[in-house]
Design a protein around this motif. Structure first.
Motif, PDB file in Angstrom:
ATOM      1  N   VAL A 194      -2.390   1.791  12.079  1.00 41.10           N
ATOM      2  CA  VAL A 194      -1.455   2.596  11.214  1.00 41.10           C
ATOM      3  C   VAL A 194      -2.508   2.309   9.840  1.00 41.10           C
ATOM      4  O   VAL A 194      -2.768   1.512   9.615  1.00 41.10           O
ATOM      5  CB  VAL A 194      -0.218   1.680  10.847  1.00 41.10           C
ATOM      6  CG1 VAL A 194       0.716   2.515   9.680  1.00 41.10           C
ATOM      7  CG2 VAL A 194       0.567   1.542  12.201  1.00 41.10           C
ATOM      8  N   THR A 195      -2.483   3.567   9.278  1.00 48.36           N
ATOM      9  CA  THR A 195      -3.494   3.632   8.209  1.00 48.36           C
ATOM     10  C   THR A 195      -2.723   4.138   6.860  1.00 48.36           C
ATOM     11  O   THR A 195      -1.868   5.164   7.198  1.00 48.36           O
ATOM     12  CB  THR A 195      -4.798   4.515   8.663  1.00 48.36           C
ATOM     13  OG1 THR A 195      -4.438   5.904   9.126  1.00 48.36           O
ATOM     14  CG2 THR A 195      -5.706   4.018   9.600  1.00 48.36           C
ATOM     15  N   ALA A 196      -3.118   3.968   5.938  1.00 46.45           N
ATOM     16  CA  ALA A 196      -2.755   4.577   4.438  1.00 46.45           C
ATOM     17  C   ALA A 196      -3.286   5.939   4.290  1.00 46.45           C
ATOM     18  O   ALA A 196      -4.382   6.058   5.010  1.00 46.45           O
ATOM     19  CB  ALA A 196      -2.914   3.765   3.261  1.00 46.45           C
ATOM     20  N   GLU A 197      -2.969   6.708   3.507  1.00 48.48           N
ATOM     21  CA  GLU A 197      -3.636   7.987   3.194  1.00 48.48           C
ATOM     22  C   GLU A 197      -4.916   7.871   2.931  1.00 48.48           C
ATOM     23  O   GLU A 197      -5.765   8.781   3.041  1.00 48.48           O
ATOM     24  CB  GLU A 197      -2.703   8.732   2.071  1.00 48.48           C
ATOM     25  CG  GLU A 197      -3.142  10.246   1.962  1.00 48.48           C
ATOM     26  CD  GLU A 197      -1.880  10.902   1.223  1.00 48.48           C
ATOM     27  OE1 GLU A 197      -2.052  10.860  -0.067  1.00 48.48           O
ATOM     28  OE2 GLU A 197      -1.243  11.521   2.073  1.00 48.48           O
ATOM     29  N   THR A 235       0.724  -1.174   0.150  1.00 49.71           N
ATOM     30  CA  THR A 235      -0.042  -0.026   0.102  1.00 49.71           C
ATOM     31  C   THR A 235       0.863   1.328  -0.113  1.00 49.71           C
ATOM     32  O   THR A 235       1.639   1.408   0.801  1.00 49.71           O
ATOM     33  CB  THR A 235      -0.848  -0.057   1.278  1.00 49.71           C
ATOM     34  OG1 THR A 235      -1.512  -1.326   1.266  1.00 49.71           O
ATOM     35  CG2 THR A 235      -1.999   1.223   1.332  1.00 49.71           C
ATOM     36  N   VAL A 239      -3.295  -0.466   7.540  1.00 52.43           N
ATOM     37  CA  VAL A 239      -2.251  -1.238   7.062  1.00 52.43           C
ATOM     38  C   VAL A 239      -1.559  -2.006   8.383  1.00 52.43           C
ATOM     39  O   VAL A 239      -1.377  -3.393   7.863  1.00 52.43           O
ATOM     40  CB  VAL A 239      -1.012  -0.181   6.870  1.00 52.43           C
ATOM     41  CG1 VAL A 239       0.216  -0.954   6.451  1.00 52.43           C
ATOM     42  CG2 VAL A 239      -1.712   0.649   5.764  1.00 52.43           C
ATOM     43  N   ALA A 288       4.545   2.933  10.431  1.00 47.73           N
ATOM     44  CA  ALA A 288       4.081   3.759   9.720  1.00 47.73           C
ATOM     45  C   ALA A 288       5.150   4.635   8.829  1.00 47.73           C
ATOM     46  O   ALA A 288       4.920   5.109   7.724  1.00 47.73           O
ATOM     47  CB  ALA A 288       3.559   4.850  10.656  1.00 47.73           C
ATOM     48  N   TRP A 297       1.863   6.638   5.403  1.00 47.39           N
ATOM     49  CA  TRP A 297       1.360   5.955   6.448  1.00 47.39           C
ATOM     50  C   TRP A 297       1.412   6.694   7.495  1.00 47.39           C
ATOM     51  O   TRP A 297       2.180   7.328   7.953  1.00 47.39           O
ATOM     52  CB  TRP A 297       1.712   4.474   6.809  1.00 47.39           C
ATOM     53  CG  TRP A 297       1.694   3.469   5.448  1.00 47.39           C
ATOM     54  CD1 TRP A 297       1.095   3.586   4.238  1.00 47.39           C
ATOM     55  CD2 TRP A 297       2.422   2.188   5.379  1.00 47.39           C
ATOM     56  NE1 TRP A 297       1.113   2.734   3.538  1.00 47.39           N
ATOM     57  CE2 TRP A 297       2.055   1.709   3.986  1.00 47.39           C
ATOM     58  CE3 TRP A 297       2.926   1.541   6.452  1.00 47.39           C
ATOM     59  CZ2 TRP A 297       2.535   0.377   3.685  1.00 47.39           C
ATOM     60  CZ3 TRP A 297       3.711   0.219   5.964  1.00 47.39           C
ATOM     61  CH2 TRP A 297       3.187  -0.331   4.804  1.00 47.39           C
ATOM     62  N   ARG A 298       0.276   6.444   8.504  1.00 41.83           N
ATOM     63  CA  ARG A 298       0.100   7.533   9.601  1.00 41.83           C
ATOM     64  C   ARG A 298      -0.280   6.613  10.821  1.00 41.83           C
ATOM     65  O   ARG A 298      -1.343   5.596  10.656  1.00 41.83           O
ATOM     66  CB  ARG A 298      -1.030   8.479   9.487  1.00 41.83           C
ATOM     67  CG  ARG A 298      -0.810   9.347   8.244  1.00 41.83           C
ATOM     68  CD  ARG A 298      -0.178  10.705   8.619  1.00 41.83           C
ATOM     69  NE  ARG A 298      -0.110  11.651   7.426  1.00 41.83           N
ATOM     70  CZ  ARG A 298       0.857  11.775   6.663  1.00 41.83           C
ATOM     71  NH1 ARG A 298       1.878  10.957   6.798  1.00 41.83           N
ATOM     72  NH2 ARG A 298       0.993  12.534   5.517  1.00 41.83           N
ATOM     73  N   GLY A 356       2.508   4.907   0.566  1.00 45.18           N
ATOM     74  CA  GLY A 356       2.427   5.630   1.801  1.00 45.18           C
ATOM     75  C   GLY A 356       2.078   7.007   1.229  1.00 45.18           C
ATOM     76  O   GLY A 356       1.667   7.316   0.218  1.00 45.18           O
TER      77      GLY A 356
END
Length: 89
Positions: free
Chosen positions: A21-24, A7, A29, A49, A11-12, A9
């Motif tokens: 941790v999530t992608a934009e 995926t 993720v 991240a 990532w946050r 980045g």
């Protein structure tokens, strides 16, 4: 260099859901679990991240060295990128 399939980045870390941790685009993720302490969980989430940024930075370093006259093999660095791309076990 091989093609990445992870995926993209950035990532946050989402502190509303500690350790997520999530992608934009909002996709989840990773979900870090609390193994020892809250500090470890947050540190692990921040490291995960940073993975896309670390990957891109290492790719740039290898390209700079490849384009120069330096005689470095960067075997471990290339292996790390190959592992991230799923090209090695």
């Amino acid at each position: 260099m091989g093609e990445t399939q992870f995926t993209p980045g950035p990532w946050r870390v989402r502190f509303g859901n500690i350790g997520h941790v999530t992608a934009e685009n909002g996709a989840l993720v990773a979900k870090c679990q609390r193994l020892t302490s809250l500090c470890n969980l947050q540190a692990n989430a921040r490291l995960i991240a940073a993975a896309p940024d670390l990957y891109e930075a290492l790719e740039r370093v290898i390209k700079i060295i490849d384009d120069s006259s330096w005689c470095l093999k960067l075997t471990e660095e290339r292996a790390a990128l190959a592992k991230a791309r799923g090209e090695t076990p």
